[in-house]
Every structure is written in structure tokens, then in C-alpha cells.
Design a protein around this motif. Structure first.
Motif, PDB file in Angstrom:
ATOM      1  N   PHE A  15      31.504  53.089  63.414  1.00 36.35           N
ATOM      2  CA  PHE A  15      30.384  53.731  64.099  1.00 36.35           C
ATOM      3  C   PHE A  15      29.151  52.924  63.756  1.00 36.35           C
ATOM      4  O   PHE A  15      28.809  52.796  62.587  1.00 36.35           O
ATOM      5  CB  PHE A  15      30.183  55.164  63.611  1.00 36.35           C
ATOM      6  CG  PHE A  15      31.224  56.131  64.099  1.00 36.35           C
ATOM      7  CD1 PHE A  15      31.272  56.503  65.437  1.00 36.35           C
ATOM      8  CD2 PHE A  15      32.144  56.678  63.224  1.00 36.35           C
ATOM      9  CE1 PHE A  15      32.224  57.415  65.888  1.00 36.35           C
ATOM     10  CE2 PHE A  15      33.095  57.588  63.667  1.00 36.35           C
ATOM     11  CZ  PHE A  15      33.136  57.955  65.000  1.00 36.35           C
ATOM     12  N   TYR A  16      28.492  52.401  64.732  1.00 34.72           N
ATOM     13  CA  TYR A  16      27.257  51.631  64.517  1.00 34.72           C
ATOM     14  C   TYR A  16      27.418  50.623  63.378  1.00 34.72           C
ATOM     15  O   TYR A  16      26.625  50.600  62.433  1.00 34.72           O
ATOM     16  CB  TYR A  16      26.086  52.565  64.200  1.00 34.72           C
ATOM     17  CG  TYR A  16      26.034  53.769  65.095  1.00 34.72           C
ATOM     18  CD1 TYR A  16      25.747  53.627  66.452  1.00 34.72           C
ATOM     19  CD2 TYR A  16      26.314  55.044  64.599  1.00 34.72           C
ATOM     20  CE1 TYR A  16      25.721  54.726  67.283  1.00 34.72           C
ATOM     21  CE2 TYR A  16      26.288  56.153  65.434  1.00 34.72           C
ATOM     22  CZ  TYR A  16      25.987  55.982  66.770  1.00 34.72           C
ATOM     23  OH  TYR A  16      25.964  57.072  67.589  1.00 34.72           O
ATOM     24  N   VAL A  20      34.632  52.904  59.483  1.00 34.38           N
ATOM     25  CA  VAL A  20      35.041  54.241  59.067  1.00 34.38           C
ATOM     26  C   VAL A  20      36.555  54.331  58.883  1.00 34.38           C
ATOM     27  O   VAL A  20      37.050  55.074  58.043  1.00 34.38           O
ATOM     28  CB  VAL A  20      34.547  55.262  60.106  1.00 34.38           C
ATOM     29  CG1 VAL A  20      35.160  56.612  59.895  1.00 34.38           C
ATOM     30  CG2 VAL A  20      33.025  55.359  60.062  1.00 34.38           C
ATOM     31  N   GLY A  39      38.498  62.572  50.218  1.00 34.07           N
ATOM     32  CA  GLY A  39      37.149  63.088  49.995  1.00 34.07           C
ATOM     33  C   GLY A  39      36.390  63.227  51.296  1.00 34.07           C
ATOM     34  O   GLY A  39      36.858  62.790  52.354  1.00 34.07           O
ATOM     35  N   ASN A  40      35.225  63.814  51.211  1.00 34.79           N
ATOM     36  CA  ASN A  40      34.372  63.945  52.381  1.00 34.79           C
ATOM     37  C   ASN A  40      34.054  62.566  52.949  1.00 34.79           C
ATOM     38  O   ASN A  40      33.709  61.670  52.205  1.00 34.79           O
ATOM     39  CB  ASN A  40      33.066  64.594  51.955  1.00 34.79           C
ATOM     40  CG  ASN A  40      32.907  65.938  52.567  1.00 34.79           C
ATOM     41  OD1 ASN A  40      33.884  66.537  53.011  1.00 34.79           O
ATOM     42  ND2 ASN A  40      31.697  66.415  52.601  1.00 34.79           N
ATOM     43  N   GLY A  41      34.197  62.410  54.256  1.00 35.00           N
ATOM     44  CA  GLY A  41      33.871  61.130  54.870  1.00 35.00           C
ATOM     45  C   GLY A  41      34.966  60.090  54.739  1.00 35.00           C
ATOM     46  O   GLY A  41      34.771  58.927  55.080  1.00 35.00           O
ATOM     47  N   ALA A  42      36.145  60.499  54.274  1.00 30.99           N
ATOM     48  CA  ALA A  42      37.248  59.548  54.107  1.00 30.99           C
ATOM     49  C   ALA A  42      37.768  59.045  55.448  1.00 30.99           C
ATOM     50  O   ALA A  42      38.404  57.994  55.523  1.00 30.99           O
ATOM     51  CB  ALA A  42      38.374  60.194  53.309  1.00 30.99           C
ATOM     52  N   GLY A  43      37.522  59.811  56.509  1.00 26.88           N
ATOM     53  CA  GLY A  43      37.946  59.391  57.840  1.00 26.88           C
ATOM     54  C   GLY A  43      39.051  60.255  58.445  1.00 26.88           C
ATOM     55  O   GLY A  43      39.600  59.925  59.500  1.00 26.88           O
ATOM     56  N   LYS A  44      39.364  61.367  57.818  1.00 24.03           N
ATOM     57  CA  LYS A  44      40.447  62.237  58.273  1.00 24.03           C
ATOM     58  C   LYS A  44      40.215  62.744  59.697  1.00 24.03           C
ATOM     59  O   LYS A  44      41.067  62.579  60.571  1.00 24.03           O
ATOM     60  CB  LYS A  44      40.595  63.444  57.317  1.00 24.03           C
ATOM     61  CG  LYS A  44      40.730  63.083  55.856  1.00 24.03           C
ATOM     62  CD  LYS A  44      40.801  64.310  54.955  1.00 24.03           C
ATOM     63  CE  LYS A  44      39.543  65.162  54.900  1.00 24.03           C
ATOM     64  NZ  LYS A  44      38.392  64.559  54.222  1.00 24.03           N
ATOM     65  N   SER A  45      39.049  63.351  59.901  1.00 24.17           N
ATOM     66  CA  SER A  45      38.770  63.910  61.229  1.00 24.17           C
ATOM     67  C   SER A  45      38.699  62.803  62.273  1.00 24.17           C
ATOM     68  O   SER A  45      39.205  62.953  63.391  1.00 24.17           O
ATOM     69  CB  SER A  45      37.449  64.686  61.220  1.00 24.17           C
ATOM     70  OG  SER A  45      37.533  65.769  60.328  1.00 24.17           O
ATOM     71  N   THR A  46      38.097  61.688  61.896  1.00 21.65           N
ATOM     72  CA  THR A  46      37.962  60.587  62.852  1.00 21.65           C
ATOM     73  C   THR A  46      39.338  60.079  63.290  1.00 21.65           C
ATOM     74  O   THR A  46      39.572  59.847  64.480  1.00 21.65           O
ATOM     75  CB  THR A  46      37.140  59.438  62.234  1.00 21.65           C
ATOM     76  OG1 THR A  46      35.859  59.957  61.852  1.00 21.65           O
ATOM     77  CG2 THR A  46      36.956  58.297  63.205  1.00 21.65           C
ATOM     78  N   TYR A  55      37.537  60.284  70.285  1.00 18.53           N
ATOM     79  CA  TYR A  55      36.902  58.999  70.003  1.00 18.53           C
ATOM     80  C   TYR A  55      37.816  57.873  70.497  1.00 18.53           C
ATOM     81  O   TYR A  55      39.037  58.034  70.541  1.00 18.53           O
ATOM     82  CB  TYR A  55      36.685  58.789  68.502  1.00 18.53           C
ATOM     83  CG  TYR A  55      35.671  59.703  67.856  1.00 18.53           C
ATOM     84  CD1 TYR A  55      34.600  60.248  68.558  1.00 18.53           C
ATOM     85  CD2 TYR A  55      35.775  59.996  66.494  1.00 18.53           C
ATOM     86  CE1 TYR A  55      33.676  61.071  67.939  1.00 18.53           C
ATOM     87  CE2 TYR A  55      34.848  60.823  65.866  1.00 18.53           C
ATOM     88  CZ  TYR A  55      33.809  61.354  66.599  1.00 18.53           C
ATOM     89  OH  TYR A  55      32.890  62.165  65.980  1.00 18.53           O
ATOM     90  N   GLY A 428      26.519  63.591  56.143  1.00 19.65           N
ATOM     91  CA  GLY A 428      26.459  62.834  57.384  1.00 19.65           C
ATOM     92  C   GLY A 428      25.331  61.825  57.464  1.00 19.65           C
ATOM     93  O   GLY A 428      24.970  61.398  58.555  1.00 19.65           O
TER      94      GLY A 428
HETATM   95  N1  LIG Z   1      30.261  60.627  65.767  1.00 22.37           N
HETATM   96  C1  LIG Z   1      29.975  59.927  64.651  1.00 22.37           C
HETATM   97  N2  LIG Z   1      28.951  59.066  64.630  1.00 22.37           N
HETATM   98  C2  LIG Z   1      28.667  58.341  63.520  1.00 22.37           C
HETATM   99  N3  LIG Z   1      29.350  58.418  62.370  1.00 22.37           N
HETATM  100  C3  LIG Z   1      30.378  59.261  62.335  1.00 22.37           C
HETATM  101  C4  LIG Z   1      30.757  60.059  63.458  1.00 22.37           C
HETATM  102  N4  LIG Z   1      31.832  60.805  63.118  1.00 22.37           N
HETATM  103  C5  LIG Z   1      32.107  60.487  61.848  1.00 22.37           C
HETATM  104  N5  LIG Z   1      31.242  59.562  61.370  1.00 22.37           N
HETATM  105  C6  LIG Z   1      31.245  58.966  60.035  1.00 22.37           C
HETATM  106  O1  LIG Z   1      32.550  58.532  59.769  1.00 22.37           O
HETATM  107  C7  LIG Z   1      32.899  58.755  58.412  1.00 22.37           C
HETATM  108  C8  LIG Z   1      34.180  59.551  58.348  1.00 22.37           C
HETATM  109  O2  LIG Z   1      33.925  60.841  58.837  1.00 22.37           O
HETATM  110  P1  LIG Z   1      35.052  61.925  59.030  1.00 22.37           P
HETATM  111  O3  LIG Z   1      36.168  61.344  59.799  1.00 22.37           O
HETATM  112  O4  LIG Z   1      34.398  63.127  59.599  1.00 22.37           O
HETATM  113  O5  LIG Z   1      35.508  62.177  57.528  1.00 22.37           O
HETATM  114  P2  LIG Z   1      36.369  63.373  56.914  1.00 22.37           P
HETATM  115  O6  LIG Z   1      36.889  64.198  58.045  1.00 22.37           O
HETATM  116  O7  LIG Z   1      37.431  62.700  56.118  1.00 22.37           O
HETATM  117  O8  LIG Z   1      35.419  64.127  56.034  1.00 22.37           O
HETATM  118  C9  LIG Z   1      31.712  59.451  57.788  1.00 22.37           C
HETATM  119  O9  LIG Z   1      30.965  58.487  57.104  1.00 22.37           O
HETATM  120  C10 LIG Z   1      30.962  59.989  58.966  1.00 22.37           C
HETATM  121  O10 LIG Z   1      29.595  60.089  58.687  1.00 22.37           O
END
Ligand SMILES: Nc1ncnc2c1ncn2[C@@H]1O[C@H](COP(=O)(O)OP(=O)(O)O)[C@@H](O)[C@H]1O
Ligand SMILES: [Mg+2]
Length: 497
Positions: A15-16, A20, A39-46, A55, A428
Motif C-alpha cells: 500500500f503506497y 504489507v 500481531g496487529n498489522g501482520a497482514g492477516k486481513s489483507t 484488494y 493504522g
Molecule cells: N486499505 C489500506 N490502505 C493502506 N494500508 C493498509 C490498508 N489496509 C491495510 N493496510 C496496512 O497493511 C498492514 C496490514 O494490515 P492488516 O492486513 O489489516 O493486518 P492484520 O489484519 O494482520 O492486523 C497494516 O500496516 C495496515 O496499516
């Protein structure tokens, strides 16, 4: 083992310019529950949003049943039998249960919606899942836990092959979690394959067949759940100590600090149960716990947003009754809420106008706003907090997340509160802004003020806190002194209960 129902190979996503996901590989076996932790921000949701077409990946390959797929939107993934229950709930509060379940895929009879059939089918579905709620009930009348279950029912109202659950139990009660696990087992027996994202290790070990650990966008390990322990998983989640971005800075000691706030036997509904702790002047105390442990509710009750059902609050020796936000502010308390977009800022307004909202009392002169003063305060804030903006008239929506958060904090600190409550202060935002915000908070405490901070980013708690109160299911289970806050592992273990 047979061919996995899902194969994700070398998935890369930035992202930018911020990497990630870095070459992540993930396989899901048919009829299995595969947990993803990190951990938080590990990339699970992404990773899962890439699977479901929310995405677009930068590179890598995804196969379902051996065939390459490339979903260009969530609807396309849904049509292929892949569904995700998002962390952010998507049920519509003003609609009923049945309307939500069939939203966007109404059952039809000729030209019309077949309301009767939808009601009957919804009822059958809810019965099958053991969710006891009337199909005509408005979502707005349900608890968050029930909304989550309705969200799941909605996902299952069409044929599902792969179901992704992103932290589904975060807001569920114990009984609702049991219900959910029964649902998961039923689905498994029907051959549905499930990706289960959670921070709760005991749940993972109970329900998952395999566990994949991600750390900072990288695949760490995939292992059978039966070969893992809670301690083992946590070890994989943690990075090397030296990679921790922030370290704790000893602050100059305040001379003879008094007690800023003494919280005694605090009860908030059944969410916070008999919690007691205190914070000294000049001290930063963290509240650590999983989502739903009562962290946010404690802050909200101290700020008068939630009713305190029992307990006593003493501020600098004086018992206070925090009836509402006005009393809290008057007492010298400020809250920087978790969801700054919703609660902290008016995005359509300029930086200056946002500051004005909080500073009204300081800048009004005989009921007229002193525009010269507000300009001066705004310019000071930009300088003191290093807010990157073209001018004080820039719309908040045009600032980066980190700079927006600095505006929220500036807004409250300009009121000179003595007790600052922070809920996920750096969620975030980029690492540079994170460091700056931690510094702002440390300086503020260094002047003899007190801070209570809630954060899911354990590294942040380790960096900032002089003491940590650990919460499990609304109760305080431990208090860690600075000497005990050696590393993230200690806290990760403690919050698991
Ligand atoms: N739409 C988005 N735009 C910019 N950065 C994003 C976006 N979605 C997630 N991120 C970044 O990607 C990284 C992983 O996020 P995320 O997948 O939500 O982690 P997790 O679910 O493991 O907590 C984080 O640093 C988050 O800030
Ligand atoms: Mg997530």
C-alpha cells in the motif's frame, strides 16, 4: 493429502510503497479449519481481502480447486462460493434480520420479492445455526454479539465453499462463542473449508486443524494445531527483540507524585467487573487485553460516555461522580477515541475548525469567537505536534492518518487536561508518525500529567507504559511493573488469561 481447495502462492501486496505482504504462501485443505495468527498489522486481513477480491494483489497466484482465479471484486468471489465475515460488521442497523440476510440477493417470485419464502428460509437457517432471534427483529435492537452471528448467517444464506472469519469472536460472549464453534463444526462436517483469524490462542487450539503464523507481512510457519502450544504460537508471532521499533525511555522522575486517579471496584454492565487500579501523576499506565476484555469500556466510563454501575473514582484525592462527558472534561479528563474518523474529527472541516470545536471555551470572547486566538493556537499546534499540512485551513480529510491523529491529540491537549485517556492512539498510522505520537505522549506525562492507554499493539505498550494492568473478560488479572514488562511475550501471555 488431497489437493487443497485453496492455494495462495507468493502473494505480494504493497500500500503506497509500504510492503504489507511479502511472498506469502497459504494452503487450505477441504473441510479443514485453518487459523491465521499474527500481531496487529501482520497482514492477516489483507491476505484474505486479496482472496475475496476486495484488494488486488501486486503479484502471486491464487488457485481454487486447482484452477487459477482472479477475483476483481467481492461479488465475483461470492459467486465462486467464497465469503468473508469482515472484522468491520456490515449489517445494516435499520433493517430487520431477514432483510439483512437477503440484502442484495433477495429471493424472487416473478417480479416481486418473495418475502414469505425469505422469512421461512431465514428461520430455517437461523434454526440450523442455533441462533435464537426473530427474523423480523431490527438489527439495531440486537447486541453486537448477535449482529456478528447474523453476519455469519448472511454469509451462509448462499452456498459456501470457503468461509473466512476475521476475528469473529472479538465481541462475542462465552455462550455466543460456543454457538459459533458449533456452527463451525457443522460447516466442517458439511465440507466447508474455513479460514479462522483470531488473537485468542485457546480458541485456535480448540477449533483449528492447522495454524499459519504471519509476522510483518511474512509467512513464519504453518503447522498442525495438535503440534502447537500457546507459548509456541506466541514465540512464532514475536520478532527478534532488536527489531522492535520503539524502546522504553526512562523519564525524569516527578518529585513526590500524588495519585492522579484511583479507580475502585469499577463495574460497567457485565463488561467491566470490579476493576481497581490507580495512576500516579506523571505516570503512563497501559490497559492490556484482547478485544472485548473491557479495555475500551473502562476508558469510556471514565470519560462519562458509559454509565458506571458500581465503583468509586477519586481524582487527586477528591471523590468524583462522572455523570457525563461534561463532568469528565470539567474534571480535567480527555479521551482520544479509537475510531478517530467517527468520533474524533469532523473530516469535512478544516484543521482550524476541528481545533475550534474542542477549544470553544478558550477562544470565545463575549460570545464571539476570537479568530485571532484560534489562528494562533492552530499554528502553535502545527508547530508543537509537527503536523504536516499546507495551512490551518486544509481540510482534515486531506491529511494523512498520522497527521489526523496528531490533530485529535492536539485538540485535547490544548485544553490542558491532567488525565489523558488514549484508545489505540496509533492504530493504522505509519511508523514515523507512531514514533512521534509516542514522544508527544511521553512529553505530556513528563510534565506531571497522567495517561491511561489502551493498545492492541503490544510493542507500543512496552515502549510507553510505566505499568500495565492486564484485563481478561472484564476482570483485572494482573498488574505488571516496569521491571516485569521485559518484552512483548510477557504481555501476550498475560492477556490470553
Ligand atoms: N486499505 C489500506 N490502505 C493502506 N494500508 C493498509 C490498508 N489496509 C491495510 N493496510 C496496512 O497493511 C498492514 C496490514 O494490515 P492488516 O492486513 O489489516 O493486518 P492484520 O489484519 O494482520 O492486523 C497494516 O500496516 C495496515 O496499516
Ligand atoms: Mg485484521
Amino acid at each position: 493429502m488431497s489437493e487443497p481447495v485453496l492455494q495462495m502462492r507468493n502473494i505480494v501486496k504493497s500500500f503506497y510503497g509500504n510492503n504489507v505482504l511479502d511472498n506469502v504462501t497459504f494452503d487450505l485443505q477441504k473441510g479443514h479449519v485453518h487459523a491465521i495468527v499474527g500481531g496487529n498489522g501482520a497482514g492477516k486481513s489483507t491476505l484474505m481481502k486479496i482472496l475475496t477480491g476486495v484488494y488486488v494483489k501486486d503479484s502471486g497466484e491464487i488457485r481454487v480447486d486447482g484452477k487459477i482465479v482472479d477475483f476483481s471484486g467481492y461479488a465475483m468471489a461470492t459467486a465462486a462460493g467464497i465469503r468473508m465475515i469482515f472484522q468491520e460488521l456490515s449489517v445494516v442497523p435499520t433493517l430487520t434480520v431477514v432483510e439483512n440476510i437477503y440484502l442484495n440477493h433477495e429471493e424472487r417470485k416473478g417480479f416481486f420479492n418473495d418475502d414469505r419464502r425469505m422469512r421461512e428460509d431465514a428461520k430455517k437457517l437461523l434454526d440450523r445455526l442455533g441462533i435464537d432471534v426473530a427474523v423480523n427483529e431490527k438489527i439495531a435492537n440486537l447486541s453486537v454479539g448477535y449482529c456478528q452471528l447474523i453476519e455469519i448467517a448472511k454469509a451462509l444464506s448462499e452456498k459456501v465453499k470457503i468461509l473466512v472469519m476475521d476475528e469473529p469472536t472479538a465481541s462475542l460472549s462465552d455462550t455466543e462463542v460456543k454457538r459459533l464453534f458449533d456452527i463451525v463444526r457443522t460447516l466442517k462436517s458439511e465440507g466447508v473449508s474455513i479460514v479462522y483469524i483470531s488473537h485468542r490462542m485457546n480458541e485456535i487450539l480448540e477449533i483449528a486443524d492447522e495454524v499459519t503464523v504471519l509476522r510483518d507481512g511474512k509467512h513464519v510457519i504453518t503447522e498442525d494445531a495438535k503440534n502447537l502450544t500457546i507459548a509456541g504460537i506466541i514465540n512464532y508471532m514475536l520478532g527478534d527483540a532488536e527489531r522492535n521499533a520503539f524502546e522504553y525511555h526512562e523519564r525524569p522522575k516527578i518529585r513526590n507524585p500524588g495519585v492522579m486517579i484511583d479507580v475502585n471496584g469499577l463495574c460497567v454492565e457485565n463488561l467491566v467487573r470490579d476493576v481497581s487500579f490507580h495512576v500516579n501523576e506523571g505516570e503512563i499506565v497501559g490497559l492490556a487485553g484482547l478485544m472485548g476484555s473491557g479495555r475500551t469500556e473502562i476508558l469510556e466510563s471514565l470519560f462519562g460516555i458509559r454509565k458506571i454501575h458500581k465503583g468509586q473514582i477519586v481524582i487527586q484525592g477528591k471523590p468524583v461522580e462522572i455523570k457525563n462527558t461534561q463532568t469528565a472534561i470539567h474534571t480535567g479528563i480527555a479521551l482520544v477515541p479509537e475510531n478517530r474518523r467517527r468520533e474524533g474529527l469532523v473530516l469535512r472541516h478544516s484543521l482550524k475548525d476541528n481545533l475550534l470545536l474542542a477549544l470553544f471555551n478558550q477562544v470565545k470572547k463575549n460570545m464571539v469567537i476570537d479568530s485571532h486566538k484560534i489562528r494562533k493556537i492552530s499554528e502553535e499546534s502545527i508547530r508543537d505536534f509537527n503536523i504536516k499540512t499546507n495551512s490551518i485551513d486544509t481540510l482534515i480529510s486531506n491529511l494523512s492518518g498520522g497527521n489526523q491523529q496528531k490533530v485529535v491529540i492536539a485538540k485535547w491537549l490544548k485544553n490542558n487536561p491532567k488525565l489523558l485517556l488514549l484508545d489505540e492512539p496509533t492504530a493504522g498510522i505509519d511508523i514515523g508518525a507512531k514514533g512521534e505520537i509516542i514522544k508527544i505522549i511521553e512529553d505530556y506525562a513528563g510534565r506531571g500529567n497522567s495517561v491511561i492507554v489502551v493498545s492492541s499493539e503490544i510493542s507500543e505498550l512496552v515502549a510507553m507504559c510505566d505499568r500495565i494492568v492486564v484485563l481478561v473478560n472484564g476482570r483485572k488479572t494482573k498488574e505488571l511493573t516496569r521491571n516485569e514488562i521485559k518484552n512483548e511475550g510477557v504481555i501476550q501471555h498475560a492477556i490470553q488469561g
